[in-house]
Write a protein that holds these residues in place. Structure first.
Motif, PDB file in Angstrom:
ATOM      1  N   UNK A   1       0.833  -1.213   0.000  1.00  0.00           N
ATOM      2  CA  UNK A   1       0.000   0.000   0.000  1.00  0.00           C
ATOM      3  C   UNK A   1       0.866   1.260   0.000  1.00  0.00           C
ATOM      4  N   UNK A   2       1.877   1.297   0.897  1.00  0.00           N
ATOM      5  CA  UNK A   2       2.706   2.511   0.989  1.00  0.00           C
ATOM      6  C   UNK A   2       3.493   2.718  -0.311  1.00  0.00           C
ATOM      7  N   UNK A   3       4.002   1.629  -0.889  1.00  0.00           N
ATOM      8  CA  UNK A   3       4.754   1.769  -2.153  1.00  0.00           C
ATOM      9  C   UNK A   3       3.845   2.255  -3.274  1.00  0.00           C
ATOM     10  N   UNK A   4       2.615   1.752  -3.292  1.00  0.00           N
ATOM     11  CA  UNK A   4       1.732   2.030  -4.429  1.00  0.00           C
ATOM     12  C   UNK A   4       1.031   3.380  -4.339  1.00  0.00           C
ATOM     13  N   UNK A   5       0.872   3.908  -3.135  1.00  0.00           N
ATOM     14  CA  UNK A   5      -0.029   5.058  -2.982  1.00  0.00           C
ATOM     15  C   UNK A   5       0.455   6.296  -3.743  1.00  0.00           C
ATOM     16  N   UNK A   6       1.771   6.417  -3.978  1.00  0.00           N
ATOM     17  CA  UNK A   6       2.271   7.550  -4.768  1.00  0.00           C
ATOM     18  C   UNK A   6       2.715   7.108  -6.153  1.00  0.00           C
ATOM     19  N   UNK A   7       2.239   5.952  -6.577  1.00  0.00           N
ATOM     20  CA  UNK A   7       2.551   5.489  -7.925  1.00  0.00           C
ATOM     21  C   UNK A   7       3.881   4.766  -8.060  1.00  0.00           C
ATOM     22  N   UNK A   8       4.494   4.366  -6.944  1.00  0.00           N
ATOM     23  CA  UNK A   8       5.781   3.661  -7.016  1.00  0.00           C
ATOM     24  C   UNK A   8       5.608   2.195  -7.388  1.00  0.00           C
ATOM     25  N   UNK A   9       6.740   1.537  -7.642  1.00  0.00           N
ATOM     26  CA  UNK A   9       6.702   0.103  -7.950  1.00  0.00           C
ATOM     27  C   UNK A   9       6.444  -0.691  -6.679  1.00  0.00           C
ATOM     28  N   UNK A  10       5.563  -1.661  -6.772  1.00  0.00           N
ATOM     29  CA  UNK A  10       5.352  -2.566  -5.637  1.00  0.00           C
ATOM     30  C   UNK A  10       6.323  -3.731  -5.778  1.00  0.00           C
TER      31      UNK A  10
END
Ligand code: HEC
Ligand code: HEC
Length: 268
Positions: A152-161
């Motif tokens: 969730x934290x990785x994805x919330x700003x559009x980063x790679x999960x």
């Protein structure tokens, strides 16, 4: 429809119901929602990320501290991928992480290994974190739940999960079952559900963010305790910051509130 979507739709519906009845507290009695299980086989990455968000905001009690009240870095607002890189580049950083996933996991499992400047325990000169270790009491997240929060934290700003989807569920920790909020049956359950022990010494917790509740009954009446929970910022105890979440009344059933008040009033 995949089970996870049903669960989330269910939780959302429930959240709306809670909001709707908020103003009626403390007259309302709740009905226990049915237990819901998630089929790991049908889990997609989007579902896993949504699960992580739910854990961050509910079971994990992360938003009790990580909010806009200045108690901890506001993870929901910060661009965390870049923030993690900056932390690891800090000369004070002595941890073992070399990427965002590693830093996030380390922050949750070993919070004092690196303490963000200005957020350490009082008097520790930023060497001790007030954050509880998330796989221990009182938060008790499983490995799968921790992975979901990282996703969730990785994805919330559009980063790679970078975390992988869970492939099997260890018998002891069916992580996702906890998603649907249930109504606490005892004061102890209510205290755990609302994360009081993240900040207070109560039950088996020794947290010191707020005053100890182990002897609260000796100094406060039931009515004063109820008032402190429903409207915590009306009177702020000397020597403590006004950071107790003000929205418990909106989130609790009357029965949960009264069980806690009765339990605390007897703690002497
Ligand atoms: C009782 C308050 C509290 C709770 C509950 C809490 N944290 Fe923290 N957390 C902090 C504080 C204070 C810091 C900053 C000090 C430090 O670096 O440890 C922090 C730091 C962090 C960091 C590093 C942030 C950065 O900017 O480098 C992460 C990631 C984190 N927490 C994740 C979580 C997650 C996920 C949860 C829920 C599962 C959680 N925290 C629950 C207080 C809390
Ligand atoms: C994020 C941290 C945090 C959480 C979570 C939290 N509290 Fe608190 N609480 C505090 C702080 C800090 C104070 C002292 C400042 C104040 O009075 O607002 C406090 C004060 C209180 C007081 C008054 C204590 C006294 O000595 O008069 C009571 C009672 C209380 N909290 C009960 C609860 C209960 C019950 C829960 C869970 C439903 C809870 N708190 C959750 C931080 C927290």
């Amino acid at each position: 429809m995949p089970t996870i979507v049903k669960v989330l739709a269910f939780s959302l519906g429930l959240a709306l119901v809670f909001t709707g009845i908020a103003n009626l507290l403390p007259q309302v009695e709740g009905q226990a929602p049915e237990e819901v299980k998630v089929d790991i086989g049908a889990l997609t990455m989007d579902g896993f990320i949504a699960l992580g968000e739910n854990i961050f905001k509910n079971k994990g009690t992360c938003t009790l501290c990580h909010n806009n009240m200045g108690r901890a870095p506001n993870i929901l607002e910060l661009e965390m991928n870049g923030t993690c890189e900056e932390r690891m580049a800090d000369e004070r950083y002595k941890g073992a992480a070399s990427d965002v996933e590693g830093y996030l996991r380390e922050s949750m499992l070993d919070p004092s290994i690196y303490v963000v400047k200005g957020y350490g325990k009082k008097g520790s000169n930023d060497t001790q974190s007030p954050m509880p270790t998330v796989n221990k009491a009182p938060i008790h997240l499983s490995d799968i739940e921790i992975d979901a929060v990282i996703a969730f934290i990785q994805a919330k700003d559009g980063g790679d999960v970078t975390v992988a989807l869970p492939t099997d569920v260890p018998a002891a920790a069916p992580a996702v079952e906890a998603v649907a909020p249930t109504i606490a049956a005892t004061a102890e359950e209510a205290i755990a559900k609302f994360g009081c022990s993240a900040c207070h010494a109560v039950l088996d917790s020794v947290a010191e963010v707020g005053p100890s509740l182990k002897d609260i009954g000796a100094r406060s009446s039931a009515q004063e305790i109820r008032h402190s929970i429903v409207n915590p910022n009306a009177i702020v105890v000397d020597g403590f910051a006004p950071i107790m979440p003000p929205d418990f009344a909106d989130r609790m059933m009357a029965k949960e509130l009264e069980m806690m008040v009765e339990f605390l009033a007897q703690s002497k």
